[in-house]
Design a protein around this motif. Structure first.
Motif, mmCIF file in Angstrom:
data_model
loop_
_atom_site.group_PDB
_atom_site.id
_atom_site.type_symbol
_atom_site.label_atom_id
_atom_site.label_comp_id
_atom_site.label_asym_id
_atom_site.label_seq_id
_atom_site.Cartn_x
_atom_site.Cartn_y
_atom_site.Cartn_z
ATOM 1 N N THR A 1 16.283 72.370 124.205
ATOM 2 C CA THR A 1 16.518 71.025 124.712
ATOM 3 C C THR A 1 17.696 70.403 123.968
ATOM 4 N N GLN A 2 18.383 69.487 124.633
ATOM 5 C CA GLN A 2 19.628 68.944 124.089
ATOM 6 C C GLN A 2 19.444 68.325 122.717
ATOM 7 N N GLY B 1 18.084 69.938 129.699
ATOM 8 C CA GLY B 1 16.782 69.317 129.797
ATOM 9 C C GLY B 1 15.680 70.357 129.752
ATOM 10 N N TYR C 1 13.098 57.365 129.318
ATOM 11 C CA TYR C 1 13.543 58.700 129.718
ATOM 12 C C TYR C 1 13.191 58.934 131.180
ATOM 13 N N GLU C 2 13.922 59.859 131.805
ATOM 14 C CA GLU C 2 13.475 60.353 133.098
ATOM 15 C C GLU C 2 12.109 61.008 132.911
ATOM 16 N N THR D 1 11.926 64.790 131.956
ATOM 17 C CA THR D 1 12.484 65.315 130.718
ATOM 18 C C THR D 1 11.339 65.623 129.767
ATOM 19 N N SER E 1 17.750 57.120 130.867
ATOM 20 C CA SER E 1 18.803 58.107 130.601
ATOM 21 C C SER E 1 18.281 59.152 129.618
ATOM 22 N N HIS E 2 19.231 59.869 128.972
ATOM 23 C CA HIS E 2 18.896 60.881 127.976
ATOM 24 C C HIS E 2 18.915 60.268 126.582
ATOM 25 N N LEU E 3 18.461 61.024 125.605
ATOM 26 C CA LEU E 3 18.250 60.500 124.261
ATOM 27 C C LEU E 3 19.517 59.897 123.659
#
Length: 305
Positions: free
Chosen positions: A98-99, A128, A200-201, A204, A229-231
């Motif tokens: 994961t990112q 993701g 978060y989505e 995810t 959004s993302h972290l």
């Protein structure tokens, strides 16, 4: 046309004798003679003067010989390159990560293992959780490194994949501090009816964990998403004071120490989770199995929050 015919022809040109060439090629002389004839039929020309002793090549045969040698050398080189690529592929460790862990955890963690044995190559797929799961299911990756919480939705069947817990972590609510270094928003304030959420989505990894534990409809105070959004983006928005974000404690250690971010609620608002490494239950390449044998849990300390 069979490449064996070319090897027969080159050997005949060297020895000048059908019997000797057939013996070297480990076939009977009649079979060897038939293969030379099939090569001539394929080439559309007589390549060997059978009336001479020792056997000599015709003009067409001499021109064909140079190309036959070149073709065989190219075929051998192609086979060698393919075998080298195969060995390299087997020695390369393929990770899906994961990112958040690809940047904050994976490099340091891999170095600790690489200090114990030689890792020839690493291929890292970062994204993701959902695409990482599919990479594992499709065999594109041998290992998946991700945050995990028991009870969360997860696509790797337990009868096909196993795992080891690497490090405990927690998903904690953080928020920017005011001038007095106190939280701009606090989940335990009784007078707060609604607070801004940096979300978060849902699909995810961290979004799944949050959604497994908290029912947004039942939460008090009510959390109102102001960004999804993302972290990395949510963390930036939290630093700007835009709202409360649930982030891994391992990621915001420095910000908490500087108090540029502070906890936005008591311990009941944090979610215990862990960093896990997943792999297929079926046997992997020797390099991958060796790597797995060196993977052990990490005791949290000042270096591993």
């Amino acid at each position: 046309m069979d490449s064996a015919w070319l090897m027969d022809f080159v050997e005949l040109a060297k020895s000048g004798n059908f019997s000797r060439a057939a013996e070297i090629r480990n076939v009977t002389q009649p079979a060897f003679s038939r293969r030379i004839k099939m090569l001539e039929d394929w080439a559309g020309a007589t390549l060997v003067d059978r009336g001479s002793h020792p056997v000599e090549l015709t003009d067409a045969g001499r021109q064909f010989l140079d190309l036959a040698v070149e073709i065989l050398e190219r075929l051998n080189k192609a086979r060698q390159l393919a075998q080298e690529a195969e060995q390299s592929s087997k020695a390369t460790l393929r990770f899906a990560t994961t990112q958040v862990l690809s940047l904050s955890f994976f490099p340091k963690w891999l170095r600790t293992i690489a200090s114990k044995f030689k890792i020839d190559g690493v291929h890292l797929i970062s994204g993701g959780l959902e695409p990482c799961e599919y990479d594992m299911l499709q065999g594109k990756a041998q290992f998946l490194l991700c945050h995990h919480y028991d009870g969360m939705a997860f696509r790797l069947p337990p009868d096909e994949f196993t795992w080891i817990s690497i490090l405990p972590d927690r998903l904690m609510p953080v928020v920017a501090a005011d001038a007095d270094r106190k939280p701009l928003y606090h989940l335990d304030e009784g007078n707060a009816e609604a607070l801004p959420l940096l979300a978060y989505e849902k699909q995810t990894g961290l979004g799944r964990i949050f959604g497994t534990v908290f029912d947004m409809e039942q939460l008090k105070p009510k959390l109102v998403p102001v960004a999804t959004s993302h972290l990395a983006l949510l963390l930036g928005l939290a630093l700007e004071g835009r709202g409360i974000a649930w982030v891994p404690a391992s990621v915001v250690r420095a910000e908490l120490a500087r108090r540029s971010l502070v906890e936005a609620g008591g311990p009941q608002w944090s979610i215990p989770m862990e960093i896990r490494l997943f792999r297929p239950r079926e046997r992997l390449s020797p390099a991958s199995e060796t790597f797995w044998s060196y993977v052990t849990p990490i005791e949290p300390d000042e270096n591993w929050p």
